[in-house]
Enzyme design. Structure first.
Site, PDB file in Angstrom:
ATOM      1  CE  LYS A  16       7.359  -4.488   6.977  1.00 49.72           C
ATOM      2  NZ  LYS A  16       8.647  -4.398   7.702  1.00 49.72           N
TER       3      LYS A  16
ATOM      4  CG  ASP B 184      13.181   0.452   5.123  1.00 46.61           C
ATOM      5  OD1 ASP B 184      12.965   1.378   5.929  1.00 46.61           O
ATOM      6  OD2 ASP B 184      12.824  -0.732   5.329  1.00 46.61           O
TER       7      ASP B 184
ATOM      8  CD  GLU C  28       9.795   1.003   3.924  1.00 45.14           C
ATOM      9  OE1 GLU C  28       9.625   0.137   4.807  1.00 45.14           O
ATOM     10  OE2 GLU C  28       9.869   0.732   2.702  1.00 45.14           O
TER      11      GLU C  28
ATOM     12  CE  LYS D 295      15.244  -3.371   5.024  1.00 48.54           C
ATOM     13  NZ  LYS D 295      14.158  -2.880   5.898  1.00 48.54           N
TER      14      LYS D 295
ATOM     15  CG  ASP E 254       7.600  -0.435   8.010  1.00 48.05           C
ATOM     16  OD1 ASP E 254       6.627  -0.922   8.603  1.00 48.05           O
ATOM     17  OD2 ASP E 254       8.591  -1.129   7.697  1.00 48.05           O
TER      18      ASP E 254
END
Length: 329
Positions: free
Chosen positions: A217, A141, A167, A110, A193
Site C-alpha cells: 500500500k 483477508d 491474506e 474479509k 500485508d
C-alpha cells in the site's frame, strides 16, 4: 522547506479535512476521515487511521509529500484490474456488495472479524462463490486475526471454495512461515500485508520464506518509490491495495500499480465503491473490472459538503503538525 519535506504552512495552505460516510461498516468505522493537500504535482492525501501513532503515521505523510510534491515514475499501464472488497457483512448482503464492483471477477472477502465465527466466514465466502460462479477468483483477508491452528482449520473449512490465496491469516512472521509449511502440499499461497506495512523490517517476511505474495500500500510504505523499491528487493509478486482511501488516495495506489514491472494479480484499488460519498464528481470507481491511472481533482462543492467538523479538522491539523515535526527533524 527541508531537503524533502515542505514547510508545514505549505502543506496546510488549501488543505481540507473531509469525513466521508461508508456504505457498510468497515474496520469498525462508519465514516472515513482524510486530510487532503495540494502540491505542485497535484492533490495528495494523508489519512492514517485514527488509532495509528505519530511514528507509524510518518510514513503516510512521507507518501503524501512524495505524491504531491514530486513527479512519479513512468507508468507501464493506464488501467489497473481490481478486485471487489467484501467487508465482514452478513452472507445475505454479499450479492449487494459485489454488485457495486461491475466487471470485477475477483473478490477479497474479509474474515476473522472480532465477534464473528468461522461459520460466518464460511457463509460469506460461500455467498461470494455463488455470485461469482466457478470462474471467479476469491481471496480471503484475516488481517492477522487467527492464530496458527485457527488459520489451518479455516484453510480446511474454506478449501471447497477454491481460494486464490490467504491474506495475512496470522499476525507474526514465524506463524506465517509455519502455516505456509503446513499448507505446502495444498499449493494455497500466503499473502503478507500487515507483516510488511506495519513491520520494523518489511523485508523480514520475504527473507523468512513466510509468504508467496506481498500486499503493498502506497501510503503506509512511505510512497510510490519506496513501495517499488521494497517489491524489487523482496523479489515476490505484489498486489497493490488501499487503506479505504478517497479517490485521491486511490490515485496514489493506481500510480504505484502502474509503475510495477509486473502485475499478475487484480489489485485492491476499487474501494471507492464502499464510500457513500467522495471528493470528486469523477471517482476512481471500477469500470469493466478496472480503474484508470490518473490524477484526481476534487470538486469544490463536494469538498465543502464533506468538510469535517471544526473539532475534527483541528485534531487533524494538530496531528499533521506533530508528524511533520518528526519528518522535518
Amino acid at each position: 522547506m527541508t531537503a524533502d519535506v515542505p514547510d508545514l504552512r505549505e502543506l496546510l495552505d488549501g488543505a481540507v479535512v473531509v469525513a466521508l460516510p461508508l456504505r457498510v461498516r468497515f474496520r469498525g468505522i462508519d465514516e472515513r476521515e482524510a486530510l487532503l493537500m495540494r502540491g505542485p504535482e497535484g492533490w495528495s492525501e494523508f489519512s492514517p487511521f485514527a488509532e495509528y501513532d505519530d511514528e507509524e503515521s510518518a510514513a503516510w505523510l512521507r507518501a503524501a509529500v512524495d505524491f504531491g510534491w514530486s513527479a512519479g515514475p513512468a507508468p507501464r499501464r493506464d488501467r489497473i484490474p481490481v478486485n471487489a472488497t467484501v467487508p465482514a457483512v452478513e452472507a445475505t448482503r454479499v450479492a449487494e456488495v459485489l454488485a457495486r464492483f461491475p466487471g470485477c471477477r475477483t473478490a477479497k472477502v474479509k474474515v476473522a472479524e472480532r465477534g464473528q465465527t468461522l461459520a460466518d466466514d464460511v457463509a460469506r465466502v460461500r455467498a461470494a462463490r455463488e455470485v461469482l460462479g466457478p470462474e471467479g477468483r476469491i481471496r480471503v483477508d484475516a488481517n492477522g486475526g487467527w492464530n496458527l491452528d485457527e488459520a489451518e482449520r479455516a484453510a480446511h473449512e474454506l478449501a471447497p471454495f477454491d481460494l486464490e490465496y490467504l491474506e495475512q491469516p496470522c499476525p507474526g512472521v514465524e506463524e506465517l512461515a509455519e502455516l505456509r509449511a503446513r499448507l505446502h502440499d495444498w499449493q494455497l499461497p500466503i499473502a503478507a500485508d500487515e507483516s510488511v506495512r506495519r513491520a520494523e523490517d518489511p523485508l523480514a517476511v520475504a527473507r523468512a520464506g513466510a509468504a508467496d505474495l506481498l500486499v503493498v500500500k502506497a501510503q503506509p510504505l512511505g510512497g510510490v518509490r519506496r513501495a517499488l523499491d521494497l517489491v524489487a528487493e523482496a523479489g515476490l509478486p505484489a498486489i497493490v491495495s488501499s487503506a479505504l482511501d478517497t479517490s485521491i488516495g486511490l490515485s496514489m495506489g493506481a500510480h504505484l500499480a502502474a509503475a510495477l514491472p509486473e502485475l499478475d494479480y487484480d489489485c485492491g484499488l476499487g474501494t471507492a465503491a464502499l464510500l457513500a460519498a467522495d471528493v470528486t464528481a469523477s471517482p476512481l470507481l471500477p469500470v469493466d473490472g478496472a480503474v484508470e491511472v490518473r490524477r484526481v481533482e476534487p470538486d469544490a462543492e463536494l469538498l465543502a459538503r464533506h468538510t469535517a467538523s471544526p473539532e475534527r479538522t483541528a485534531w487533524w491539523h494538530e496531528r499533521l503538525a506533530r508528524v511533520h515535526e518528526r519528518l522535518a527533524g
